[in-house]
Design an enzyme around this catalytic site. Structure first.
Site, PDB file in Angstrom:
ATOM      1  N   ASP A 113       0.820  -1.206   0.000  1.00 48.29           N
ATOM      2  CA  ASP A 113       0.000   0.000   0.000  1.00 48.29           C
ATOM      3  C   ASP A 113       0.858   1.263   0.000  1.00 48.29           C
ATOM      4  O   ASP A 113       0.520   2.251  -0.650  1.00 48.29           O
ATOM      5  CB  ASP A 113      -0.924   0.006   1.219  1.00 48.29           C
ATOM      6  CG  ASP A 113      -2.062  -0.998   1.086  1.00 48.29           C
ATOM      7  OD1 ASP A 113      -2.291  -1.505  -0.031  1.00 48.29           O
ATOM      8  OD2 ASP A 113      -2.730  -1.271   2.101  1.00 48.29           O
ATOM      9  N   ALA A 160      -7.095   2.068   7.515  1.00 51.82           N
ATOM     10  CA  ALA A 160      -5.669   2.182   7.848  1.00 51.82           C
ATOM     11  C   ALA A 160      -5.501   2.691   9.282  1.00 51.82           C
ATOM     12  O   ALA A 160      -6.039   2.111  10.218  1.00 51.82           O
ATOM     13  CB  ALA A 160      -4.979   3.078   6.828  1.00 51.82           C
TER      14      ALA A 160
END
Length: 268
Positions: free
Chosen positions: A52, A167
């Site tokens: 990511d 996240a």
């Protein structure tokens, strides 16, 4: 169609085979390895090989250029990547035949100290933890569309998009937002108050955050990168960016299935 390849070399002891596999699928003059921002100019699709963090490093630049991203997860969780490494051939075929869907992800526009930043995941304003600027807690005033939300006494504040809600915001106790929701989430980090809780607000609103008697500079972090410091009297303005990040996805895309797999919360 012009295709680019961007990869995080720390994941690859020998990256030539991955580059060759993609390059051979397209004519050589239409495929380039991206080493710098200027290499992105003129591309239509960018293969991003990594985790990511790798995708986040190029997301805003791709958004401003209208480049579609197709992510291949060679990192850890890989929430932003559509394909795992064993599906690279499938991803290449998808791009070549054009039989894919586009999922557009909203971004934050952040204005601070006369500069603007874009964030696909989140903005973090946080206390300093080392040296002379160390602080146990900080006080941050937040208002949405001119109305006070709260004065947060905490380690800092996270402002995330739906993409970023899985996240840092999630780790700090924030809610998960599905990618199609037109909202952002404000999540205090370790708040020193029972009533301070994550707040979801419409992405058509403008959020303003300012330190209150901070006594020392606070860190301003955009998508995991420290970009500036904020001091008393300075204001950070957050709104929805005009740019979006376009991700290439397959037809069987399912957000909730991905949650179960990536976050390891499947129970029988």
């Amino acid at each position: 169609m012009k295709v680019g390849i961007y990869l995080n070399e720390k994941y690859f002891s020998d990256n030539k085979k991955y580059i060759d596999e993609i390059s051979l699928a397209f004519t050589s003059d239409l495929c380039t390895v991206v080493k710098s921002v200027t290499d992105l100019d003129g591309l239509n699709v960018l293969f991003v090989l990594g985790g990511d963090g790798t995708i986040l490093t190029v997301a805003s630049e791709c958004a401003m250029r209208g480049i579609k991203i197709i992510g291949i997860n060679y990192g850890h969780i890989g929430f932003l990547a559509e394909f795992e490494p064993d599906k690279l051939a499938e991803a290449i075929h998808l791009v070549r035949c054009g039989n894919y869907r586009i999922q557009s992800r909203s971004m934050l526009k952040i204005s601070a100290s006369g500069k603007e930043y874009l964030a696909l995941n989140d903005l973090v304003i946080q206390r300093n933890t080392v040296g002379a600027n160390f602080r146990n807690t900080v006080s941050l005033h937040a208002e949405v569309d001119g109305t006070t939300v709260d004065n947060f006494s905490s380690d800092g504040i996270i402002v995330s998009t739906p993409t970023g809600s899985t996240a840092y915001s999630l780790a700090a106790g924030g809610s998960i937002l599905t990618p199609d929701i037109g909202a952002f989430i404000l999540t205090p980090i370790c708040p020193h108050s029972l009533h301070s809780r994550p707040i979801v607000f419409g992405d058509g609103s403008t959020l303003k955050i300012s330190p209150v008697n901070a006594g020392a500079p606070l860190g301003l972090i955009v998508d995991g990168r420290a970009v500036a410091e904020v001091t008393d009297g300075q204001e950070v303005t957050v709104s929805k960016s005009e740019y979006k990040v376009d991700f290439i996805t397959s037809d069987d895309k399912n957000f909730f299935n991905k949650l179960l797999i990536k976050l390891n919360i499947w129970s029988k």
